[in-house]
Every structure is written in C-alpha cells, then in structure tokens.
Design a protein around this motif. Sequence first.
Motif: not given
Length: 107
Positions: A14-17, A74-79, A93-100
């Motif tokens: 997650n990230i908060s700005i 929020i980047f969770s395993p399900s959304f 979104s129900s799509r998940t992302l792996n942000i590096t």
Amino acid sequence: LLTLIPSNISYISNISIQFRSIEEHGVLALLGNDTAIELSYGSVIFRHFSSSSFLTLIADAYVHDGHWHTLTLIFSPSFTSLSIDNDRVSTRSSRTLNITLDYITLG
C-alpha cells in the motif's frame, strides 16, 4: 520534485500520499518505470502499464481545490483499490498487481 531510491523495498502492498493542488492536471507520483498517479481534470488517476499488465483506476473526486487530501492505494492478493480522503471516494478492481519499485518520484 523529489526522487527516492529505496534500498531495501522492492514490493509494496500500500501507499498513502497527502497532497494539495489548485492545478487540474499534473503528476503526483511515479512509482518505478511503469506506474503513475496523476491529476486529470481534477480527478486522481492511477495508471499501471507494463508489458504483462495494464490497469487504470479513476477516483472521481475533484481534488484541485487547494485543500489537503489523502490518497491511498492498496495492492492486495485479491484486489487493487484507490481511495481519496479515507474512502470519501474510492474505486476498486478485482485485478491484482505486483508493483516493484526501482524509484519513487513525487511532485
């Protein structure tokens, strides 16, 4: 403009700005080479575009009013979700992302 190069963080959940703006258009943050958080017509847009995935989330809130706002991703395993001001406006979104992260640029 501020660029941070994390030394020990490669994946974020997650990230908060916190930000304020009177401009309708602009870049709030770049997260590595393929992810951006932008203002467009006063609304917050999250864009992730890589060779393997693409996702755009738009929080339809006008945030170019000069007041402080809090953006949370929020980047969770399900959304993947984007919210403004503690869920005053949110999109998911129900799509998940792996942000590096190679770097983070704010401003």
